[in-house]
Design an enzyme around this catalytic site. Sequence first.
Site, short mmCIF file in Angstrom:
data_model
loop_
_atom_site.label_atom_id
_atom_site.label_comp_id
_atom_site.label_asym_id
_atom_site.label_seq_id
_atom_site.Cartn_x
_atom_site.Cartn_y
_atom_site.Cartn_z
N GLY A 143 37.02 -5.88 -3.80
CA GLY A 143 37.49 -5.02 -4.88
C GLY A 143 37.88 -3.66 -4.33
N ARG A 144 37.65 -2.62 -5.14
CA ARG A 144 38.03 -1.26 -4.72
C ARG A 144 37.32 -0.87 -3.42
NH1 ARG A 144 37.44 -0.57 -10.77
NH2 ARG A 144 35.29 -0.99 -10.22
N ARG A 221 24.13 -4.81 -4.38
CA ARG A 221 22.90 -4.74 -5.15
C ARG A 221 21.90 -5.68 -4.48
NH1 ARG A 221 24.45 -0.64 -7.00
NH2 ARG A 221 24.92 -0.13 -9.17
N ASP A 245 21.23 -1.32 2.31
CA ASP A 245 21.13 -0.07 1.53
C ASP A 245 20.47 -0.33 0.18
OD1 ASP A 245 21.73 2.69 0.94
OD2 ASP A 245 23.38 2.00 -0.35
N GLU A 250 13.86 -2.14 -5.92
CA GLU A 250 13.83 -0.73 -5.46
C GLU A 250 12.94 0.11 -6.37
OE1 GLU A 250 17.87 0.63 -5.36
OE2 GLU A 250 18.49 -1.07 -4.15
N HIS A 268 19.17 3.26 -0.71
CA HIS A 268 20.27 3.23 -1.70
C HIS A 268 21.04 4.56 -1.72
CE1 HIS A 268 21.67 1.16 -5.63
NE2 HIS A 268 22.65 1.88 -5.09
#
Length: 307
Positions: A143-144, A221, A245, A250, A268
């Site tokens: 995607g982006r 995620r 990350d 979390e 993150h």
Amino acid sequence: MPDLLQIGGITEEMRTRLAAAFTIRQLDDFEPEKITHVVTNGHAGIDPDLMARLPNLKVISGYGVGYDAVDADEAARRGIIVTHTPNVLNEEVATTAILLLLACYREVLRDDAYVRSGAWETGGNAALTRSVDNQTVGIVGLGRIGQAIAEKLAPWNTKVLYHARNRKDVAYRYYENLTEMAHDSDVLICITPGGPGTHQIVNAEVMEALGSKGTLINVSRGSVVDEQALIEALETGKLGWAGLDVFENEPQVPEALRALPNTVLLPHVGSATVETRSAMGALTVDNLLQHLKDGTVISAVPECAHL
Ligand code: NDP
């Protein structure tokens, strides 16, 4: 002034601009029927029961591009517009993915510890690492941000492959099957949204296909990767390295993962620079202020684009 409910942390820059147009309410002090707008960050989202308790809510403005912590379909059904912050963070998150990749390949943490501990003085040259040049990198989610990652990989003469729901009009090779792509890749970089559609799509089979010399980078995620299978694959050498990350639960990170030397772990921080957070904060606030002015927003999530 209308009442804005704040969920999760915002920056001082955001608070100053918002306080000029809204009365900012906190979760322990608000009247449900008075709340017309919500500001929330990607981690906090909004609890579905709370959304149902706000009869006059019109906009939920998310400080982040991922919105898996907001039920956008339910919001759309209720006529509530959900907004997020696409594009302004593409380059930063792509840089974080590259940072993890380089840190894994060149063993930055191991060699830093070697110098710091004084071991270099007696131990001689550090062990050799691997070159990041000429590798094949499979991007999971073009995607982006995925496209920004592909572009940033070009200086290392990388062959880019990708897996997404749909084939794109790009020069990179498309794989409908993620395991097949993992088999053909030296590195997998995950950058899909979270949520049920991508839950643990990187499973034991995918990691085994990536192999003992393979590297998994996750900046999407934690839910996208089967974390228990990842720990087992790293412990048994079925997978070589992981740069992460994001994590399943979390900020809790399993002790077994923290103990592994073949991992690089970040809290993150994919978009967490002063410059990028400022741009994200500005867009989060602009969405709310524009809605106050003329009832429209700048960057609605796809589920709410028709509202
Ligand atoms: P986009 O919506 O532009 O891209 C998402 C990509 O994922 C698309 O290519 C999409 O495929 C693909 N995808 C979606 N569902 C699936 C699926 N089930 N299987 C395979 N591919 C799938 O999002 P962005 O690039 O802007 O952001 C991506 C995500 O990155 C965010 O949602 C967020 O979770 C994460 N993120 C993490 C950050 C961090 O701090 N670590 C910071 C910012 C974002 P298709 O195009 O075919 O639909």
